[in-house]
Design a protein around this motif. Structure first.
Motif, PDB file in Angstrom:
ATOM      1  N   GLY A   1     -15.243  -1.764   6.244  1.00  0.00           N
ATOM      2  CA  GLY A   1     -16.026  -1.590   5.028  1.00  0.00           C
ATOM      3  C   GLY A   1     -15.991  -0.197   4.442  1.00  0.00           C
ATOM      4  O   GLY A   1     -16.464   0.015   3.331  1.00  0.00           O
ATOM      5  N   GLN A   2     -15.434   0.764   5.155  1.00  0.00           N
ATOM      6  CA  GLN A   2     -15.384   2.136   4.653  1.00  0.00           C
ATOM      7  C   GLN A   2     -14.193   2.334   3.716  1.00  0.00           C
ATOM      8  O   GLN A   2     -13.168   1.674   3.847  1.00  0.00           O
ATOM      9  N   LEU A   3     -14.359   3.267   2.793  1.00  0.00           N
ATOM     10  CA  LEU A   3     -13.322   3.597   1.830  1.00  0.00           C
ATOM     11  C   LEU A   3     -12.533   4.814   2.306  1.00  0.00           C
ATOM     12  O   LEU A   3     -13.103   5.750   2.858  1.00  0.00           O
ATOM     13  N   PHE A   4     -11.220   4.795   2.061  1.00  0.00           N
ATOM     14  CA  PHE A   4     -10.334   5.885   2.450  1.00  0.00           C
ATOM     15  C   PHE A   4      -9.272   6.099   1.385  1.00  0.00           C
ATOM     16  O   PHE A   4      -8.982   5.195   0.597  1.00  0.00           O
ATOM     17  N   PHE A   5      -8.656   7.271   1.414  1.00  0.00           N
ATOM     18  CA  PHE A   5      -7.426   7.530   0.675  1.00  0.00           C
ATOM     19  C   PHE A   5      -6.263   7.410   1.643  1.00  0.00           C
ATOM     20  O   PHE A   5      -6.370   7.822   2.796  1.00  0.00           O
ATOM     21  N   VAL A   6      -5.147   6.853   1.183  1.00  0.00           N
ATOM     22  CA  VAL A   6      -3.927   6.803   1.987  1.00  0.00           C
ATOM     23  C   VAL A   6      -3.235   8.148   1.833  1.00  0.00           C
ATOM     24  O   VAL A   6      -2.854   8.542   0.735  1.00  0.00           O
ATOM     25  N   ILE A   7      -3.076   8.850   2.954  1.00  0.00           N
ATOM     26  CA  ILE A   7      -2.466  10.169   2.946  1.00  0.00           C
ATOM     27  C   ILE A   7      -0.957  10.066   3.159  1.00  0.00           C
ATOM     28  O   ILE A   7      -0.181  10.841   2.609  1.00  0.00           O
ATOM     29  N   ASP A   8      -0.544   9.102   3.972  1.00  0.00           N
ATOM     30  CA  ASP A   8       0.872   8.906   4.265  1.00  0.00           C
ATOM     31  C   ASP A   8       1.075   7.466   4.719  1.00  0.00           C
ATOM     32  O   ASP A   8       0.112   6.774   5.055  1.00  0.00           O
ATOM     33  N   THR A   9       2.330   7.009   4.736  1.00  0.00           N
ATOM     34  CA  THR A   9       2.650   5.653   5.184  1.00  0.00           C
ATOM     35  C   THR A   9       3.947   5.675   5.986  1.00  0.00           C
ATOM     36  O   THR A   9       4.744   6.604   5.882  1.00  0.00           O
ATOM     37  N   ASP A  10       4.129   4.642   6.808  1.00  0.00           N
ATOM     38  CA  ASP A  10       5.425   4.363   7.414  1.00  0.00           C
ATOM     39  C   ASP A  10       5.576   2.845   7.447  1.00  0.00           C
ATOM     40  O   ASP A  10       4.831   2.138   6.774  1.00  0.00           O
ATOM     41  N   ASP A  11       6.523   2.315   8.221  1.00  0.00           N
ATOM     42  CA  ASP A  11       6.808   0.884   8.192  1.00  0.00           C
ATOM     43  C   ASP A  11       5.607   0.022   8.574  1.00  0.00           C
ATOM     44  O   ASP A  11       5.318  -0.965   7.917  1.00  0.00           O
ATOM     45  N   GLN A  12       4.913   0.372   9.652  1.00  0.00           N
ATOM     46  CA  GLN A  12       3.821  -0.453  10.156  1.00  0.00           C
ATOM     47  C   GLN A  12       2.433   0.078   9.842  1.00  0.00           C
ATOM     48  O   GLN A  12       1.487  -0.694   9.788  1.00  0.00           O
ATOM     49  N   PHE A  13       2.319   1.380   9.651  1.00  0.00           N
ATOM     50  CA  PHE A  13       1.001   2.001   9.584  1.00  0.00           C
ATOM     51  C   PHE A  13       0.763   2.743   8.275  1.00  0.00           C
ATOM     52  O   PHE A  13       1.694   3.160   7.595  1.00  0.00           O
ATOM     53  N   VAL A  14      -0.532   2.910   7.978  1.00  0.00           N
ATOM     54  CA  VAL A  14      -0.963   3.815   6.920  1.00  0.00           C
ATOM     55  C   VAL A  14      -1.825   4.878   7.594  1.00  0.00           C
ATOM     56  O   VAL A  14      -2.460   4.621   8.613  1.00  0.00           O
ATOM     57  N   TYR A  15      -1.837   6.062   7.042  1.00  0.00           N
ATOM     58  CA  TYR A  15      -2.612   7.179   7.580  1.00  0.00           C
ATOM     59  C   TYR A  15      -3.703   7.502   6.569  1.00  0.00           C
ATOM     60  O   TYR A  15      -3.423   7.804   5.420  1.00  0.00           O
TER      61      TYR A  15
ATOM     62  N   VAL B   1       0.866  -1.178   0.000  1.00  0.00           N
ATOM     63  CA  VAL B   1       0.000   0.000   0.000  1.00  0.00           C
ATOM     64  C   VAL B   1       0.899   1.223   0.000  1.00  0.00           C
ATOM     65  O   VAL B   1       1.832   1.312   0.793  1.00  0.00           O
ATOM     66  N   SER B   2       0.630   2.157  -0.888  1.00  0.00           N
ATOM     67  CA  SER B   2       1.457   3.359  -0.967  1.00  0.00           C
ATOM     68  C   SER B   2       0.575   4.609  -0.918  1.00  0.00           C
ATOM     69  O   SER B   2      -0.654   4.536  -0.975  1.00  0.00           O
ATOM     70  N   LYS B   3       1.235   5.726  -0.828  1.00  0.00           N
ATOM     71  CA  LYS B   3       0.560   7.015  -0.730  1.00  0.00           C
ATOM     72  C   LYS B   3      -0.372   7.223  -1.928  1.00  0.00           C
ATOM     73  O   LYS B   3      -0.020   6.884  -3.056  1.00  0.00           O
ATOM     74  N   ALA B   4      -1.560   7.733  -1.664  1.00  0.00           N
ATOM     75  CA  ALA B   4      -2.587   8.072  -2.655  1.00  0.00           C
ATOM     76  C   ALA B   4      -3.392   6.872  -3.126  1.00  0.00           C
ATOM     77  O   ALA B   4      -4.269   7.022  -3.969  1.00  0.00           O
ATOM     78  N   ASP B   5      -3.144   5.668  -2.585  1.00  0.00           N
ATOM     79  CA  ASP B   5      -3.965   4.514  -2.931  1.00  0.00           C
ATOM     80  C   ASP B   5      -5.338   4.654  -2.286  1.00  0.00           C
ATOM     81  O   ASP B   5      -5.490   5.276  -1.244  1.00  0.00           O
ATOM     82  N   MET B   6      -6.328   4.029  -2.886  1.00  0.00           N
ATOM     83  CA  MET B   6      -7.643   3.933  -2.280  1.00  0.00           C
ATOM     84  C   MET B   6      -7.749   2.565  -1.635  1.00  0.00           C
ATOM     85  O   MET B   6      -7.375   1.561  -2.242  1.00  0.00           O
ATOM     86  N   ILE B   7      -8.222   2.540  -0.392  1.00  0.00           N
ATOM     87  CA  ILE B   7      -8.286   1.288   0.345  1.00  0.00           C
ATOM     88  C   ILE B   7      -9.666   1.122   0.977  1.00  0.00           C
ATOM     89  O   ILE B   7     -10.435   2.077   1.084  1.00  0.00           O
ATOM     90  N   VAL B   8      -9.934  -0.107   1.405  1.00  0.00           N
ATOM     91  CA  VAL B   8     -11.124  -0.404   2.191  1.00  0.00           C
ATOM     92  C   VAL B   8     -10.644  -0.973   3.522  1.00  0.00           C
ATOM     93  O   VAL B   8      -9.702  -1.766   3.566  1.00  0.00           O
ATOM     94  N   SER B   9     -11.263  -0.538   4.596  1.00  0.00           N
ATOM     95  CA  SER B   9     -10.901  -0.991   5.937  1.00  0.00           C
ATOM     96  C   SER B   9     -11.453  -2.398   6.159  1.00  0.00           C
ATOM     97  O   SER B   9     -12.600  -2.683   5.836  1.00  0.00           O
ATOM     98  N   LEU B  10     -10.626  -3.281   6.735  1.00  0.00           N
ATOM     99  CA  LEU B  10     -11.030  -4.662   6.984  1.00  0.00           C
ATOM    100  C   LEU B  10     -11.363  -4.937   8.438  1.00  0.00           C
ATOM    101  O   LEU B  10     -11.921  -5.990   8.746  1.00  0.00           O
ATOM    102  N   ALA B  11     -10.994  -4.034   9.349  1.00  0.00           N
ATOM    103  CA  ALA B  11     -11.200  -4.281  10.775  1.00  0.00           C
ATOM    104  C   ALA B  11     -11.507  -2.981  11.501  1.00  0.00           C
ATOM    105  O   ALA B  11     -11.140  -1.901  11.041  1.00  0.00           O
TER     106      ALA B  11
END
Length: 94
Positions: free
Chosen positions: A18-32, A3-13
């Motif tokens: 089930g909600q849709l989000f844009f990835v604003i930033d990332t690091d080793d363990q987390f996406v924002y 998963v990288s910056k600006a990807d569109m994702i769906v939350s699994l937990a």
């Protein structure tokens, strides 16, 4: 799954499952994540990478702006995710 910056994702937990989000930033363990409504750009949601699933690539002006570091408005996020959400739910059969 990368998963990288600006990807569109769906939350699994979590309560946002089930909600849709844009990835604003990332690091080793987390996406924002931000959706422009419940989670705004000013305070993105921090979520573990294993709790999200990347959606297939979709040409989006908002994603381009995020990748290029341009200013993005919360209203732009909401509109883009609303249109994508309709297409996503039609593909899921719901």
């Amino acid at each position: 799954m990368e998963v990288s910056k600006a990807d569109m994702i769906v939350s699994l937990a979590g309560r946002d499952k089930g909600q849709l989000f844009f990835v604003i930033d990332t690091d080793d363990q987390f996406v924002y994540l931000a959706d422009g409504k419940g989670r705004r750009l000013e305070s993105p949601k921090r979520k573990k990478r294993r709790h999200v699933r990347k959606l297939p690539l979709y040409a989006s002006r908002v994603a381009e702006k995020i990748r290029n570091g341009e200013k993005v408005l919360n209203s732009e996020l909401r509109k883009e995710l609303a249109s994508l959400g309709q297409k996503h739910s039609q593909n899921q059969g719901g």
